[in-house]
Design a protein around this motif. Sequence first.
Motif, PDB file in Angstrom:
ATOM      1  N   ASN A   1       0.825  -1.216   0.000  1.00 13.30           N
ATOM      2  CA  ASN A   1       0.000   0.000   0.000  1.00 13.30           C
ATOM      3  C   ASN A   1       0.855   1.260   0.000  1.00 13.30           C
ATOM      4  N   ALA A   2       1.904   1.285   0.796  1.00  6.49           N
ATOM      5  CA  ALA A   2       2.783   2.462   0.846  1.00  6.49           C
ATOM      6  C   ALA A   2       3.481   2.666  -0.497  1.00  6.49           C
ATOM      7  N   VAL A   3       3.925   1.568  -1.111  1.00 10.15           N
ATOM      8  CA  VAL A   3       4.569   1.666  -2.417  1.00 10.15           C
ATOM      9  C   VAL A   3       3.560   2.148  -3.456  1.00 10.15           C
ATOM     10  N   ALA A   4       2.353   1.573  -3.429  1.00  8.19           N
ATOM     11  CA  ALA A   4       1.311   1.944  -4.398  1.00  8.19           C
ATOM     12  C   ALA A   4       0.922   3.414  -4.255  1.00  8.19           C
ATOM     13  N   VAL A   5       0.851   3.917  -3.035  1.00  7.07           N
ATOM     14  CA  VAL A   5       0.524   5.332  -2.808  1.00  7.07           C
ATOM     15  C   VAL A   5       1.581   6.215  -3.473  1.00  7.07           C
ATOM     16  N   HIS A   6       2.838   5.851  -3.325  1.00  3.37           N
ATOM     17  CA  HIS A   6       3.909   6.630  -3.945  1.00  3.37           C
ATOM     18  C   HIS A   6       3.805   6.589  -5.466  1.00  3.37           C
ATOM     19  N   LEU A   7       3.531   5.416  -6.002  1.00  2.24           N
ATOM     20  CA  LEU A   7       3.451   5.300  -7.464  1.00  2.24           C
ATOM     21  C   LEU A   7       2.232   6.029  -8.025  1.00  2.24           C
ATOM     22  N   ARG A   8       1.110   5.982  -7.304  1.00  2.45           N
ATOM     23  CA  ARG A   8      -0.078   6.737  -7.759  1.00  2.45           C
ATOM     24  C   ARG A   8       0.179   8.235  -7.689  1.00  2.45           C
ATOM     25  N   ALA A   9       0.863   8.684  -6.647  1.00  2.02           N
ATOM     26  CA  ALA A   9       1.203  10.110  -6.535  1.00  2.02           C
ATOM     27  C   ALA A   9       2.143  10.526  -7.669  1.00  2.02           C
ATOM     28  N   PHE A  10       3.093   9.680  -7.977  1.00  2.00           N
ATOM     29  CA  PHE A  10       4.013   9.944  -9.086  1.00  2.00           C
ATOM     30  C   PHE A  10       3.214  10.102 -10.375  1.00  2.00           C
ATOM     31  N   ARG A  11       2.262   9.212 -10.622  1.00  2.00           N
ATOM     32  CA  ARG A  11       1.430   9.283 -11.832  1.00  2.00           C
ATOM     33  C   ARG A  11       0.598  10.570 -11.834  1.00  2.00           C
ATOM     34  N   LEU A  12       0.003  10.903 -10.718  1.00  2.00           N
ATOM     35  CA  LEU A  12      -0.804  12.118 -10.627  1.00  2.00           C
ATOM     36  C   LEU A  12       0.042  13.358 -10.905  1.00  2.00           C
ATOM     37  N   LEU A  13       1.212  13.416 -10.313  1.00  2.00           N
ATOM     38  CA  LEU A  13       2.094  14.564 -10.532  1.00  2.00           C
ATOM     39  C   LEU A  13       2.536  14.656 -11.993  1.00  2.00           C
ATOM     40  N   LEU A  14       2.756  13.520 -12.627  1.00  2.00           N
ATOM     41  CA  LEU A  14       3.114  13.532 -14.050  1.00  2.00           C
ATOM     42  C   LEU A  14       1.967  14.066 -14.899  1.00  2.00           C
ATOM     43  N   HIS A  15       0.744  13.649 -14.573  1.00  2.00           N
ATOM     44  CA  HIS A  15      -0.403  14.092 -15.376  1.00  2.00           C
ATOM     45  C   HIS A  15      -0.710  15.569 -15.182  1.00  2.00           C
ATOM     46  N   THR A  16      -0.387  16.082 -14.025  1.00  2.00           N
ATOM     47  CA  THR A  16      -0.627  17.502 -13.776  1.00  2.00           C
ATOM     48  C   THR A  16       0.645  18.319 -14.005  1.00  2.00           C
ATOM     49  N   GLU A  17       1.693  17.642 -14.532  1.00  2.00           N
ATOM     50  CA  GLU A  17       3.003  18.255 -14.740  1.00  2.00           C
ATOM     51  C   GLU A  17       3.497  18.936 -13.473  1.00  2.00           C
ATOM     52  N   ALA A  18       3.300  18.241 -12.380  1.00  2.00           N
ATOM     53  CA  ALA A  18       3.827  18.594 -11.066  1.00  2.00           C
ATOM     54  C   ALA A  18       3.116  19.741 -10.374  1.00  2.00           C
ATOM     55  N   GLY A  19       2.098  20.305 -10.967  1.00  2.00           N
ATOM     56  CA  GLY A  19       1.274  21.274 -10.265  1.00  2.00           C
ATOM     57  C   GLY A  19       1.949  22.560  -9.850  1.00  2.00           C
ATOM     58  N   LYS A  20       3.221  22.714 -10.160  1.00  2.00           N
ATOM     59  CA  LYS A  20       3.944  23.960  -9.855  1.00  2.00           C
ATOM     60  C   LYS A  20       3.752  24.436  -8.413  1.00  2.00           C
ATOM     61  N   ASP A  21       3.974  23.525  -7.481  1.00  2.00           N
ATOM     62  CA  ASP A  21       3.927  23.852  -6.050  1.00  2.00           C
ATOM     63  C   ASP A  21       2.571  24.371  -5.584  1.00  2.00           C
ATOM     64  N   SER A  22       1.506  23.900  -6.196  1.00  2.00           N
ATOM     65  CA  SER A  22       0.181  24.277  -5.727  1.00  2.00           C
ATOM     66  C   SER A  22      -0.055  23.664  -4.349  1.00  2.00           C
ATOM     67  N   ASN A  23      -1.100  24.115  -3.686  1.00  2.00           N
ATOM     68  CA  ASN A  23      -1.416  23.568  -2.369  1.00  2.00           C
ATOM     69  C   ASN A  23      -1.707  22.075  -2.449  1.00  2.00           C
ATOM     70  N   GLY A  24      -2.361  21.643  -3.520  1.00  2.00           N
ATOM     71  CA  GLY A  24      -2.635  20.218  -3.694  1.00  2.00           C
ATOM     72  C   GLY A  24      -1.356  19.413  -3.825  1.00  2.00           C
ATOM     73  N   THR A  25      -0.410  19.926  -4.575  1.00  2.00           N
ATOM     74  CA  THR A  25       0.879  19.253  -4.749  1.00  2.00           C
ATOM     75  C   THR A  25       1.621  19.192  -3.424  1.00  2.00           C
ATOM     76  N   LYS A  26       1.600  20.283  -2.688  1.00  2.00           N
ATOM     77  CA  LYS A  26       2.258  20.306  -1.377  1.00  2.00           C
ATOM     78  C   LYS A  26       1.635  19.277  -0.444  1.00  2.00           C
ATOM     79  N   ALA A  27       0.318  19.134  -0.478  1.00  2.00           N
ATOM     80  CA  ALA A  27      -0.362  18.159   0.373  1.00  2.00           C
ATOM     81  C   ALA A  27       0.022  16.728  -0.020  1.00  2.00           C
TER      82      ALA A  27
END
Length: 164
Positions: A115-141
């Motif tokens: 689960n911990a590994v999967a959470v990291h990989l899903r976050a990695f995918r999300l950040l890639l799709h949003t192109e890292a969010g440019k330090d938005s509050n969501g990205t920081k969270a």
Amino acid sequence: MSSVKIHVPVVRLAKLLRTPGGLPVADAVKRAGAGLASLRAECLDELRVTLDQAELCANRANGEYDPKVADELYAIASAAIGVPTACDLAPIDTALVSLADLVDYLKSQEKWDPNAVAVHLRAFRLLLHTEAGKDSNGTKAILEGLRRVSQRYARSDTPSAAAG
């Protein structure tokens, strides 16, 4: 005679370095920015490949600790560290560091937390799709959540936690 051949180019190079010229700083910065922007698409493609490799690797663990899988996943994540920051995607770098830290902690304890590994990989995918969010509050969270997940294993790796 060979020392003269080496010496002449060195003198010429020193003279060129002292000679003023080249682009004005503002133009050089613009060109550098344009160069980085053109590399961004390539960088994102490479990071997608890295993510795909990491997901395939993690799935081979089948929920159990496997030192070969852990070593490979660590190698995949750590090899990509630095690439995102060079492409102005620092939050993805932070996520990769957190994944590498997590896997390192799990390796030291010979544990696996799918689960911990999967959470990291899903976050990695999300950040890639949003192109890292440019330090938005969501990205920081997201990044703070990843840090907490990996630090949970860092704490359980300390001698005081093992004694308790």
